[in-house]
Design a protein around this motif. Structure first.
Motif: not given
Length: 724
Positions: A539-567
């Motif tokens: 907008p001015l000689e001494i000013v620059s700006m940047d604006v962005s919008l983003f959206s991401t959809e993940y499928y079968d997202f891999i994550e470490a999780s806590l589980k328990a076995d039969n024992l």
């Protein structure tokens, strides 16, 4: 007499006609500080050189004539010097560059695997310069990431716009590359930031958003490409050394050593070119006694980059990076009262690490519009943690890539390639599995008759992990860049990403620090669909700006999780646990408050990262990330401050706390960090020494990125750099 004249002319005239000259000189900034990495090009040609760490350059083998030189570097105004005349001598051209606030017309290499201006991209990108590394005395690349807008770190794991949380070193959604060569381990697939010496870096390029259509599996959340320094045309030697100390902890109870803990480092590098052969060689030693008990480390890095010009249009580059480290082992604190002390069981463990990269790149400009690049690399890693029983892993990762770029016309560029990699692991954690992956990519960039350009590409990947069935995916993308005016650019991008599990995520079987991890051979690949739209304007000689919008959809997202076995035994397993959605926006501005003397910037990122099935936030993603900086320079003095804030993360590994593995693990706060620096150019015996005093976390603020891990307390360092 005439015979003598004829004889002399016959002997010396060919020598006179063969006489060539050079243009040499030095590039400095407004503080008369040498500027390394400046591209110096004969205007209208591809002939040129780059300045060394001392700012000197030389372009040789020039015939008598009149030339123009163009000087360009990130952070400085492009400058052209005309009417440089060569008659019977080699002229000297010394140039002073003016600092520049805006980077939009600077060159970025990695985004589309060829050189193009930042303002031509359809995705968001950030550049972190070598000068920033130097001024902030950053000697671990991991710390540089913390200053980049939209990027957050959890220990050594990077997250661009919330792409990752913390996966305990297994897998990464951001691909690290060095000069375009992917640099990840063959077993865990993780990024080891400390391996690359920061003094060898010319610039860091960060590409935000899914880049799988060109870079494949590891780039589902973005790409960090490290561009290293080119060999200098003339002899250049560089020495950097620093020493620092941590302050005493805020609470006396945490002062486990009763003394100030110190850290230090030294780098010695030399660069030169002999005829068609150029090289950069550096050796680095780093030692950190750490503010944590058992957090100490001692590291050695050898870095070599050579360039051999086979002909006018072809060259061969060799890159070798050797790394050795011996350190203690600090996984979690003992408890909040002993926040800088590990549990008793982890005391005395010594971790030894070896990581070696060998890479060879052949480049051939077959025709003016057609180029061929062949890349091959071998990455060897070995580590052992000193635990009982011993955990260790030895990995050999081989990789090869063929890339062809063709400029069909001034408006159409085609980029295509194939690549393959394979690794073999011998480990007490993962067994002895192998992996293989291959992919092919194709991308077209077209400029329409009006200022609109389009980028469309697709990539196919196939991945096979040992005995697990192979998986494959197509990753298409399309992006647009519309320049309403030179000061107003609109961009948009949509594409899909793909990430195959790593060997570590599928086969890890170990117990460390009381945490048991079990393998999951049924783990599937994850994918995503991402969108980004943004504008950059001035907008001015001494000013620059940047604006962005983003959206991401993940499928079968891999994550470490806590589980328990039969024992009833609890354990951690990597699983396709959820579907996730990450949305947000970024706003950033650079201001030349007093052009050439006082500059500032402020960046904000809002992140809404959540598990949409469980309707809760994803782990280790702060919702608000704010960073700002201000820097003043006058003559030989420089002063600067950086402020960073991110909000308290909403979700963490509560399971580890509930099981009592990480006592007081819920103690976490928002993060408030203030850093300060001062620089001075010292002249001694006609040599210029750059001095920087850095004070980090000057508020001595106590915070964690990962539960049970207090981040560095207040520390100061003094660094000195000499180039000759």
């Amino acid at each position: 007499m005439n015979i003598k004249i004829f004889f002399l002319a016959a002997v010396f005239c060919p020598l006179l006609f063969a006489q060539t000259y050079s243009i040499r000189g030095k590039v400095t900034d407004s503080l008369q500080v040498p500027v390394p990495g400046v591209n110096v090009i004969l205007t209208g040609s591809t002939i040129g050189a780059a300045t060394g760490t001392d700012g000197n350059f030389e372009i040789s083998n020039l015939q008598p004539g009149v030339y123009s030189l163009t000087f360009s570097a990130i952070g400085y105004e492009k400058t052209t010097i005309d009417n440089i005349t060569i008659t019977t001598n080699s002229p000297v051209v010394n140039v002073q560059l003016t600092s520049k606030i805006f980077e939009t017309d600077q060159v970025v290499v990695s985004a589309n695997k060829h050189e193009q201006n930042l303002s031509d991209l359809s995705v968001s990108a950030e550049i972190f310069s070598a000068e920033n590394l130097s001024r902030k005395n950053i000697y671990n690349l991991e710390n540089a990431m913390r200053y980049i807008p939209g990027v957050s770190m959890v220990q050594d794991q990077i997250s661009i716009r919330g792409s990752s949380g913390y996966s305990r070193g297994a897998g990464s959604r951001v691909l690290l590359a060095i000069d375009g060569i992917p640099f990840y381990t063959g077993d865990t697939g993780e990024t080891i930031w400390e391996v690359i010496p920061t003094t060898a870096i010319k610039r860091i390029e960060v590409i935000k958003g899914a880049s799988s259509s060109l870079y494949g599996s590891g780039a589902i959340g973005g790409v960090v490409n490290i561009i290293t320094n080119e060999p200098t045309e003339i002899s250049s030697t560089y020495i950097k050394t620093f020493i620092g100390a941590y302050d005493k902890p805020h609470y006396d109870e945490w002062d486990w050593s009763g003394e100030y803990r110190t850290f230090n480092g030294i780098t010695l590098s030399h660069s030169n070119t002999y005829n068609n052969f150029g090289f950069n060689l550096s050796l680095t030693r780093l030692e950190d006694l750490s503010y944590k008990q058992s957090g100490y480390s001692k590291k050695y890095t050898g870095f070599l980059k050579t360039n051999y010009s086979l002909s006018e249009n072809s060259s061969l580059d060799l890159l070798i990076n050797l790394f050795r480290k011996k350190s203690g082992n600090f996984v979690y604190w003992k408890n909040a009262m002993n926040a800088l002390v590990p549990p008793d069981a982890d005391q005395g463990q010594v971790v030894q690490t070896e990581r070696d990269l060998f890479a060879l790149t052949y480049t051939n400009l077959i025709e003016e519009d057609l180029s061929l690049t062949l890349r091959s690399s071998y990455y060897r890693t070995y580590w052992e943690d000193g635990a009982i029983p011993l955990n260790q892993s030895r990995t050999n990762l081989f990789r090869g890539e063929v890339q062809v770029n063709y400029s069909f016309s001034d408006d159409l560029i085609l980029v295509s390639g194939i690549e393959a990699s394979g690794s073999r692991v011998t480990s007490t954690l993962f067994g002895n599995p192998t992996s293989f992956s291959a992919g092919g990519y194709y991308q077209a960039e077209y400029k329409f008759g009006f200022p609109l350009s389009m980028t469309a590409g697709i990539r196919y990947d196939y991945s096979k992990l040992d005995t697990i069935d192979g998986s494959s995916a197509f990753s298409p993308k399309i992006g647009f860049n519309y320049k309403v005016s030179p000061e107003f650019v609109i961009r948009a991008n949509i594409g899909t990403g793909f990430r195959a599990p790593t060997l570590a995520e599928s086969f890890t079987s170990t117990t460390a620090s009381g945490i048991t991890v079990r393998p999951n051979p049924n783990l599937k690949s994850e994918s995503n669909l991402s969108f980004e739209g943004g504008v950059s304007f001035k907008p001015l000689e001494i000013v620059s700006m940047d604006v962005s919008l983003f959206s991401t959809e993940y499928y079968d997202f891999i994550e470490a999780s806590l589980k328990a076995d039969n024992l009833g035994n609890s354990f951690i397993i990597f699983d396709n646990v959820t579907r996730a959605r990450i949305q947000g926006f970024e706003v950033g501005t650079d201001i030349g408050i007093i052009p050439g003397l006082l500059t500032g910037n402020i960046n904000y990122c809002y992140l809404w990262a959540r598990d949409i099935e469980k309707n809760k936030a994803l782990k280790y993603r702060p919702r608000h990330i704010l960073s700002s900086g201000i820097e003043a320079s006058y003559k030989k003095i420089l002063l600067g401050f950086d402020f960073r804030y991110w909000s308290r993360v909403e979700e963490i590994d509560n399971e580890l706390i509930d099981l009592g593995l990480v006592p007081d693990g819920r103690k976490r706060v928002e993060v408030i960090l203030l850093d300060a620096r001062a620089g001075y150019m010292l002249d001694i015996f006609n040599q210029q020494i750059r001095l920087f005093l850095n004070a980090n976390n000057i508020l001595n603020y106590n915070y964690v990125e990962l539960i049970g891990n207090l981040q560095p307390i207040r520390h100061l360092s003094l660094s000195a750099e000499l180039t000759f």
